[in-house]
Design an enzyme around this catalytic site. Structure first.
Site, mmCIF file in Angstrom:
data_model
loop_
_atom_site.group_PDB
_atom_site.id
_atom_site.type_symbol
_atom_site.label_atom_id
_atom_site.label_comp_id
_atom_site.label_asym_id
_atom_site.label_seq_id
_atom_site.Cartn_x
_atom_site.Cartn_y
_atom_site.Cartn_z
ATOM 1 N N GLU A 155 0.824 -1.218 0.000
ATOM 2 C CA GLU A 155 0.000 0.000 0.000
ATOM 3 C C GLU A 155 0.858 1.269 0.000
ATOM 4 O O GLU A 155 1.266 1.746 1.053
ATOM 5 C CB GLU A 155 -0.929 0.018 1.226
ATOM 6 N N LYS A 167 -2.495 -2.022 -3.134
ATOM 7 C CA LYS A 167 -3.559 -1.173 -2.553
ATOM 8 C C LYS A 167 -3.157 0.286 -2.703
ATOM 9 O O LYS A 167 -2.433 0.828 -1.879
ATOM 10 C CB LYS A 167 -3.751 -1.530 -1.079
HETATM 11 P P1 13P Z 1 -9.319 4.302 4.016
HETATM 12 O O1 13P Z 1 -10.170 3.569 2.994
HETATM 13 O O2 13P Z 1 -10.133 4.947 5.100
HETATM 14 O O3 13P Z 1 -8.309 5.205 3.369
HETATM 15 O O4 13P Z 1 -8.513 3.198 4.791
HETATM 16 C C1 13P Z 1 -7.885 2.216 4.070
HETATM 17 C C2 13P Z 1 -6.643 1.854 4.738
HETATM 18 O O5 13P Z 1 -6.457 0.725 5.094
HETATM 19 C C3 13P Z 1 -5.634 2.904 4.946
HETATM 20 O O6 13P Z 1 -4.422 2.313 5.274
#
Ligand code: 13P
Length: 339
Positions: A177, A219
């Site tokens: 991510e 992600k």
């Molecule tokens: P959000 O969808 O609220 O951005 O959270 C996703 C997430 O896991 C952030 O690390």
């Protein structure tokens, strides 16, 4: 064989029409969420809130996996079942956030680098033992006139790849991510430029560190206008810019892209995902791994009151159902009015 385990888990997470619930708020972040509804962040209240989400009947039709925070991985549901077992019994894959947060980057202290690599191999073994089959690590990239620096992009990409390689060694699918924050006044063009630079750096590091692309998920943020940009891009523009950027930067071997919501309005996040899927097919399935955009209405409906649990569960189920429709490219705004 380890590779096949990773590939199978990644594919199950990308089951058509399903996405991931990010319920892995750290102790600091969940406190902010609970503060917003006037509820004290005690271990008991955190358990009650996660219990509400995970016991929502029917959510498993739309949710393939749930990302947990470490405390929650070792907590039990009201009936005494450990949370990861409760989820697995419904066919929902338990996951675990393994990073230890974004900390000031020495040498560029306005930027951050995500920590948590020391001892990660040992922690992963304990998480796998508790039932976790996938993991998450979030690198944070902030946009300003003179940021991000190449240095910040590089160290975060390097740490993401170190984490991903360690996960795969443990038979755990890494969700990689890299989040380019939307909390600024930049244009959508600037977001696209930075997102592309970050993705290029991340995939270069993943390859350098021998990460199996078929055994991970990406992600990312969507390519959107900064929250305070006076010129806000519309739904189609977001969909097109995001797809152009990802087609250029994300190898087709990656088995799925699961977007974060990043502070977008709940319904906008759903509409953007839907618009992208209507433009498909794409080299990779596109789904969601939302935190706020799945939970916000449920959190408000709950308000910390046991009597509101059914209403909160309905609110969560509605966001899960509508996002599932968006994964299929079958969402429309009228579905927001439906009970
Ligand atoms: P959000 O969808 O609220 O951005 O959270 C996703 C997430 O896991 C952030 O690390």
């Amino acid at each position: 064989m380890q590779h096949q385990v990773l590939i199978n888990t990644a594919r199950s997470l990308m089951t058509p029409g399903k996405g991931i619930l990010a319920a892995d708020e750290s102790t600091g972040t969940i406190k902010k969420r609970l503060d917003s509804i006037g509820v004290e962040s005690t271990e008991q209240n955190r358990q009650a809130y996660r219990n509400l989400l995970f016991t929502t009947a029917g959510a498993e039709e739309f949710i393939s996996g749930v990302i947990l925070f470490e405390e929650t991985l070792f907590q039990k549901a009201d009936d005494g079942t450990p949370f990861p077992h409760l989820l697995a019994d419904k066919g929902v894959i338990p996951g675990i956030k393994v990073d230890q947060g974004a900390k000031p980057l020495s040498g560029s202290p306005e930027e951050t680098v995500t920590e948590g690599l020391d001892g990660l191999r040992e922690r992963l073994a304990a998480y796998a033992e508790a039932g976790a089959r996938f993991a998450k690590w979030r690198g944070v990239i902030d946009i300003a006139e003179d940021r991000p620096t190449d240095y910040c992009i590089h160290v975060n990409a390097h740490a993401l790849a170190r984490y991903a390689a360690l996960c795969q060694e443990a038979g755990i699918v890494p969700i990689v991510e890299p989040e380019v924050l939307m909390n600024a006044k930049h244009s959508i063009e600037r977001c696209e430029e930075v997102t592309a630079a970050v993705l290029d750096a991340v995939f270069a590091e993943l390859k350098r560190q021998n990460v199996l692309l078929e055994g991970m998920l990406l992600k990312p943020n969507m390519v959107v206008s900064g929250k305070y940009c006076p010129q806000q891009a519309g739904i189609d523009e977001v969909a097109k810019a995001t797809l152009r950027c990802f087609r250029r930067c994300v190898p087709a071997a990656v088995p799925g892209i699961v977007f974060l919501s990043g502070g977008q309005d709940d319904e906008d996040a759903t509409a953007h995902l839907d618009a992208m899927n209507r433009l498909g097919p794409h080299p990779w399935p596109l789904s969601f791994s939302f935190g706020r955009a799945l939970q916000s209405p449920a959190l408000k409906a709950w308000g910390g009151q046991a009597a509101n649990v059914p209403a909160a569960q309905q609110a969560y189920l509605k966001r899960a159902r509508n996002n599932s429709a968006a994964v299929r490219g079958e969402y429309n705004a009228e579905m927001e009015g439906a009970a």
